[in-house]
Design a protein around this motif. Structure first.
Motif, mmCIF file in Angstrom:
data_model
loop_
_atom_site.group_PDB
_atom_site.id
_atom_site.type_symbol
_atom_site.label_atom_id
_atom_site.label_comp_id
_atom_site.label_asym_id
_atom_site.label_seq_id
_atom_site.Cartn_x
_atom_site.Cartn_y
_atom_site.Cartn_z
ATOM 1 N N ASP A 223 0.833 -1.201 0.000
ATOM 2 C CA ASP A 223 0.000 0.000 0.000
ATOM 3 C C ASP A 223 0.868 1.251 0.000
ATOM 4 O O ASP A 223 1.825 1.349 0.769
ATOM 5 C CB ASP A 223 -0.893 0.023 1.245
ATOM 6 C CG ASP A 223 -1.778 -1.209 1.335
ATOM 7 O OD1 ASP A 223 -2.347 -1.607 0.300
ATOM 8 O OD2 ASP A 223 -1.878 -1.788 2.443
ATOM 9 N N LEU A 225 1.685 4.785 1.121
ATOM 10 C CA LEU A 225 1.354 5.538 2.328
ATOM 11 C C LEU A 225 1.274 7.042 2.093
ATOM 12 O O LEU A 225 0.884 7.786 2.993
ATOM 13 C CB LEU A 225 2.383 5.244 3.423
ATOM 14 C CG LEU A 225 2.386 3.812 3.966
ATOM 15 C CD1 LEU A 225 3.570 3.599 4.905
ATOM 16 C CD2 LEU A 225 1.083 3.509 4.689
ATOM 17 N N HIS A 236 3.822 0.559 2.419
ATOM 18 C CA HIS A 236 3.616 -0.389 3.517
ATOM 19 C C HIS A 236 3.616 -1.779 2.886
ATOM 20 O O HIS A 236 2.771 -2.101 2.048
ATOM 21 C CB HIS A 236 2.285 -0.120 4.210
ATOM 22 C CG HIS A 236 1.894 -1.170 5.197
ATOM 23 N ND1 HIS A 236 2.439 -1.255 6.452
ATOM 24 C CD2 HIS A 236 1.011 -2.220 5.093
ATOM 25 C CE1 HIS A 236 1.913 -2.289 7.097
ATOM 26 N NE2 HIS A 236 1.046 -2.890 6.297
ATOM 27 N N CYS A 345 8.136 -0.634 6.213
ATOM 28 C CA CYS A 345 7.797 0.702 5.704
ATOM 29 C C CYS A 345 8.974 1.147 4.841
ATOM 30 O O CYS A 345 10.068 1.404 5.364
ATOM 31 C CB CYS A 345 7.561 1.663 6.861
ATOM 32 S SG CYS A 345 7.167 3.349 6.355
ATOM 33 N N LEU A 438 2.683 9.438 7.534
ATOM 34 C CA LEU A 438 2.630 7.984 7.419
ATOM 35 C C LEU A 438 1.882 7.373 8.607
ATOM 36 O O LEU A 438 2.077 7.783 9.748
ATOM 37 C CB LEU A 438 4.051 7.415 7.348
ATOM 38 C CG LEU A 438 4.998 8.047 6.320
ATOM 39 C CD1 LEU A 438 6.350 7.339 6.331
ATOM 40 C CD2 LEU A 438 4.389 8.035 4.922
ATOM 41 N N TYR A 439 1.035 6.392 8.302
ATOM 42 C CA TYR A 439 0.222 5.700 9.319
ATOM 43 C C TYR A 439 -0.632 6.686 10.120
ATOM 44 O O TYR A 439 -0.865 6.509 11.318
ATOM 45 C CB TYR A 439 1.116 4.867 10.251
ATOM 46 C CG TYR A 439 1.886 3.781 9.524
ATOM 47 C CD1 TYR A 439 1.225 2.682 8.990
ATOM 48 C CD2 TYR A 439 3.261 3.880 9.358
ATOM 49 C CE1 TYR A 439 1.927 1.688 8.310
ATOM 50 C CE2 TYR A 439 3.972 2.888 8.671
ATOM 51 C CZ TYR A 439 3.298 1.800 8.153
ATOM 52 O OH TYR A 439 3.991 0.821 7.470
#
Length: 540
Positions: A223, A225, A236, A345, A438-439
């Motif tokens: 994915d 990010l 990811h 990551c 990120l995240y």
């Protein structure tokens, strides 16, 4: 031969206690069972294998060689340089040193205090009765500082009067064979025997899937990010561990076997007018078609765009290539949160130099070329220096800009899964909040629940003046100092050349200003934090 166990790293003992217990067990268990043909164990056969380790390679190797040395009749123990003083070498007399180099020729974090103590003129004891040898680990891609930490230690030990029993060996990233030759030669010199007479006592405790026998892990998620408008391409990556029996701890790294870009390989073969199906010798023996050899076995990134030498033969061409090495990545997940998976990551590296496009070998293999459902070889690399506190009540402070967030996502997932009551503070930075956080959803949810006690972000390009994680640290100096005084563990992950050094400088400044200490006192405070394993860095 008596097989001597080592006290596990997760046992409830300090580094010094584990080292003493390992030596004690080796002496007791081998007292009545010497290796056939070996001299009885006495004080002259005691052996200290000291390591300076940043990523864990030197530590793992030192512990493996300690087991092997025990099998050869030595009373051997492995110990980090941070647990030693120069006077300890005098007591041991037989010392092997294994150290890596990081940053710009710097000592590993756990070797800094030892280096300072032996490098102060007049304060270090003479080592006239010490026999030693040094194995230096490095990376030839950093030619100016290759194995510099090992070279410095080797020279300084000689200056203090120690006797070099065998010449220092400087290793590139593929160090196993050279390390084996070095240790065999050193063991022979300490035993007073010919290395050709030394029976193979290599440690064979590694079973299952390892670096030499990687697990074929299936890609189950890839994915992006970053959101629209970002200048970055961060992915990811999730790999399945189903059927492997493998496990890891948060803080560990994942070794990934990668392949070169087919377009790059084809361009190199065409530019040299080689036959892609020609038989090519492989780095570890055997042969394969040239194209396959360049895809999977040789490092070719430094060749793309170069004008080939006229009349270069295939044999000569291959002799100039390095073996393609697996890449290590900080693990971005906890097994407790994601059973039978491991997450990474990764920032895909793409750039142009002199008009020639370049791609990061490993990053674009994982982000672009490994398809969902396909497999690639993996193994786990223990990072014993980068662990959460065993006391779950201790606060943790994490500084991880960009992909440096990886181990801290894992830390927070682990702390949440174990209901750790200790406070959590995260410093995260990148370019733009709107597209580079990120995240984001997971981090904001942790904040809203109060699990993430404090979050400080630094998005450098959202305002005219660039703001970085170290800026936010300095702005929060008083509270950060209070957390340190409460026993907080301080972690840093990311770029070694700039960010990690800037963060370290900020930490020194905070201890001076908020803690009311002099520069020397602040340095001593941080040295003590490192000895207590409260200041750890995963930098690259």
């Amino acid at each position: 031969m008596t097989i001597v166990p080592l006290i596990p790293d997760n046992a409830p003992f300090s580094v010094e206690q584990r080292a003493w217990l390992n030596g004690f067990l080796a002496g007791v268990l081998n007292r009545g069972a010497p290796v056939p043909g070996a001299a009885p164990v006495d004080s002259k056969r005691s052996l200290l294998i000291a390591f300076g380790s940043q990523s864990g390679n030197a530590e793992s190797l030192a512990k493996r060689l300690a087991r092997e040395a025990t099998g050869r009749g030595f009373v051997a123990r492995a110990a980090g340089l941070d647990s030693l003083q120069p006077a300890d070498l005098v007591k041991e007399q037989n010392v092997l040193v294994i150290t890596s180099t990081w940053g710009e020729g710097d000592m590993p974090d756990n070797a800094v205090s030892f280096w300072d103590s032996i490098n102060q003129n007049g304060s270090s004891p003479k080592l006239d009765n010490v026999k030693y040898s040094v194995l230096a680990l490095g990376d030839k891609n950093y030619a100016d500082t290759f194995c510099l930490a090992g070279k410095k230690l080797d020279e300084r030990l000689a200056e203090l009067g120690a006797t070099r029993i065998t010449e220092r060996v400087d290793c590139d990233v593929d160090f196993d064979d050279l390390a084996k030759k070095w240790s065999t030669s050193a063991f022979a010199a300490l035993s007073g025997s010919d290395s050709s007479d030394m029976s193979d006592q290599s440690d064979s405790s590694e079973t299952g899937y390892t670096k030499k026998n990687p697990f074929p892990a299936r890609l189950v998620a890839n994915d992006n990010l970053n959101a629209r408008g970002s200048a970055k391409d961060t992915h990811h990556i999730a790999l399945s561990l189903a059927g492997s029996g493998l496990s890891y701890e948060v803080g560990d790294a994942l070794g990934v076997y990668v392949q070169n870009c087919p377009e790059v390989v084809d361009a190199i073969i065409t530019s040299h007018a080689f036959d892609p199906n020609a038989e090519a010798t492989l780095p570890d023996g055997g042969t394969a078609p040239l194209r396959d050899a360049l895809l999977k076995h040789y490092e070719v990134r430094n060749l793309f765009g170069k004008t080939p030498a006229a009349g270069l033969t295939l044999t000569a061409f291959l002799e100039n290539l390095r073996k393609l090495q697996p890449r290590l990545y900080s693990i971005a997940s906890s097994l407790k949160a994601h059973p039978e998976e491991v997450h990474l990551c990764i920032a895909a590296v793409r750039y142009s130099a002199d008009g020639v496009p370049h791609k990061g070998v490993a990053s674009t293999f994982l982000s672009d070329r490994l398809a969902l459902g396909d497999t690639t070889g993996i193994y786990f690399h223990a990072a014993n220096h980068f662990r959460l506190p065993t006391d779950l009540t201790k606060p943790v402070i994490m500084v991880g800009p960009g992909t440096g967030i990886a181990p801290f996502r894992a830390f927070l997932e682990e702390r949440e899964a174990t209901a750790a009551p200790g406070k959590n503070w995260l410093f995260f930075g990148d370019q733009k909040r709107a597209c580079d956080f990120l995240y984001h959803d997971q981090i904001i949810e942790w904040t809203q629940k109060g699990f993430l006690t404090r979050l400080d972000t630094a998005f450098s390009r959202d305002q005219e003046e660039k703001i970085y994680v170290q800026t936010r640290m300095l702005q929060a100096a008083n509270e950060l100092w209070q957390w340190l005084e409460e026993g907080a563990h301080f972690y840093v992950c990311g770029d070694a050349k700039r960010m990690a050094k800037d963060v370290d400088e900020a930490l020194h400044s905070i201890i001076q200003t908020a803690g009311g200490k002099s520069a020397d006192e602040a340095a001593a405070y941080i040295t003590q934090m490192k000895k207590e394993k409260r200041y750890a860095r995963d930098v690259y």
